[in-house]
Design an enzyme around this catalytic site. Sequence first.
Site, PDB file in Angstrom:
ATOM      1  N   PHE A   7       0.838  -1.194   0.000  1.00 52.25           N
ATOM      2  CA  PHE A   7       0.000   0.000   0.000  1.00 52.25           C
ATOM      3  C   PHE A   7       0.877   1.249   0.000  1.00 52.25           C
ATOM      4  O   PHE A   7       1.765   1.398   0.838  1.00 52.25           O
ATOM      5  CB  PHE A   7      -0.916   0.013   1.232  1.00 52.25           C
ATOM      6  CG  PHE A   7      -1.861   1.178   1.253  1.00 52.25           C
ATOM      7  CD1 PHE A   7      -2.987   1.187   0.449  1.00 52.25           C
ATOM      8  CD2 PHE A   7      -1.612   2.274   2.062  1.00 52.25           C
ATOM      9  CE1 PHE A   7      -3.858   2.256   0.452  1.00 52.25           C
ATOM     10  CE2 PHE A   7      -2.478   3.354   2.082  1.00 52.25           C
ATOM     11  CZ  PHE A   7      -3.607   3.352   1.272  1.00 52.25           C
ATOM     12  N   GLY A   8       0.626   2.156  -0.942  1.00 53.96           N
ATOM     13  CA  GLY A   8       1.333   3.427  -1.024  1.00 53.96           C
ATOM     14  C   GLY A   8       0.395   4.577  -0.732  1.00 53.96           C
ATOM     15  O   GLY A   8      -0.751   4.589  -1.207  1.00 53.96           O
ATOM     16  N   TYR A   9       0.862   5.546   0.047  1.00 55.75           N
ATOM     17  CA  TYR A   9       0.029   6.690   0.427  1.00 55.75           C
ATOM     18  C   TYR A   9       0.726   8.022   0.184  1.00 55.75           C
ATOM     19  O   TYR A   9       0.131   9.069   0.336  1.00 55.75           O
ATOM     20  CB  TYR A   9      -0.371   6.582   1.905  1.00 55.75           C
ATOM     21  CG  TYR A   9       0.823   6.422   2.827  1.00 55.75           C
ATOM     22  CD1 TYR A   9       1.491   7.532   3.335  1.00 55.75           C
ATOM     23  CD2 TYR A   9       1.287   5.162   3.173  1.00 55.75           C
ATOM     24  CE1 TYR A   9       2.588   7.379   4.165  1.00 55.75           C
ATOM     25  CE2 TYR A   9       2.368   5.004   4.007  1.00 55.75           C
ATOM     26  CZ  TYR A   9       3.021   6.111   4.494  1.00 55.75           C
ATOM     27  OH  TYR A   9       4.108   5.961   5.310  1.00 55.75           O
ATOM     28  N   GLY A  10       2.001   7.995  -0.185  1.00 54.12           N
ATOM     29  CA  GLY A  10       2.781   9.207  -0.466  1.00 54.12           C
ATOM     30  C   GLY A  10       3.518   9.012  -1.769  1.00 54.12           C
ATOM     31  O   GLY A  10       2.925   8.626  -2.781  1.00 54.12           O
ATOM     32  N   SER A  11       4.817   9.231  -1.751  1.00 50.77           N
ATOM     33  CA  SER A  11       5.606   9.134  -2.988  1.00 50.77           C
ATOM     34  C   SER A  11       5.585   7.728  -3.581  1.00 50.77           C
ATOM     35  O   SER A  11       5.787   7.569  -4.784  1.00 50.77           O
ATOM     36  CB  SER A  11       7.046   9.591  -2.754  1.00 50.77           C
ATOM     37  OG  SER A  11       7.698   8.754  -1.826  1.00 50.77           O
ATOM     38  N   GLU A  84      12.396   2.593   3.023  1.00 48.27           N
ATOM     39  CA  GLU A  84      11.518   3.112   4.066  1.00 48.27           C
ATOM     40  C   GLU A  84      12.099   3.062   5.481  1.00 48.27           C
ATOM     41  O   GLU A  84      11.641   3.790   6.349  1.00 48.27           O
ATOM     42  CB  GLU A  84      10.181   2.361   4.046  1.00 48.27           C
ATOM     43  CG  GLU A  84       9.437   2.440   2.726  1.00 48.27           C
ATOM     44  CD  GLU A  84       9.030   3.852   2.323  1.00 48.27           C
ATOM     45  OE1 GLU A  84       8.779   4.686   3.215  1.00 48.27           O
ATOM     46  OE2 GLU A  84       8.979   4.121   1.112  1.00 48.27           O
TER      47      GLU A  84
END
Length: 180
Positions: A7-11, A84
Site C-alpha cells: 500500500f502506497g500513500y505518499g511518494s 523506508e
Amino acid sequence: MEDFWVFGYGSLMWNPGFAFEERQIARAYGYRRSLCIRSWVHRGTREKPGLVLGLDRGGSCKGVAFRVSEAEREAVLEYLRARELVTNVYLERFAQARLADGRWVRTLIYVADPGHEQFERPSSPEEAAGIVANAVGASGDNLDYVRNTVTHMRELGIRDHWLEGVLHHAESVEMPITGS
C-alpha cells in the site's frame, strides 16, 4: 499462498520503484495519511528537517495498492526496507485495504512510529508549510515532494484537503534571500 500487496500513500503512489503486476486505488483502514515525519535525509537535514508523509493511527487512507508477483516478493521487500527504514521511523505492518474493484486484501504498509524522535504532528497546515517551504535534503526540495504528491494524488482522483492546504501555504511562503 495469498497475493502480496503493498500500500502506497505518499511518494510510493507515484514512484514505487519496483515491478508490480496490478495497481489499484485502495483504502487502508486503521491509519490516516499525515505529514508527521521529520525528514533528516531525503527532504531535509538534521539542522533543518523537512516533513514527509507517514501513516498515523486512526481513520482510513485512500492510496494505491500494488500486487507484486511471488517471484518478485523478496526483492521488493528488500527494496522497500532499504527505502523506508533508513532511520527506523516507520514500522512495517499489515493492514486490510479495500480495492476499487471491491476486493479486500491484506497489504504491507509502513506506519509512523509515534515514539520515534522524528515523529511530529504539526498543529496546522500553516505550521507544516513553514517547515516544508524551507527544507532541502538528499532527494531534493521538501516543497517539491509535497507538490508532486498532491499533483499525483489529484491525477488519481485522491483528495487530501489538509495536505493541499499545506501546499497552498508553502507556495505562498516568502523564501529568504541569501547573500549576493
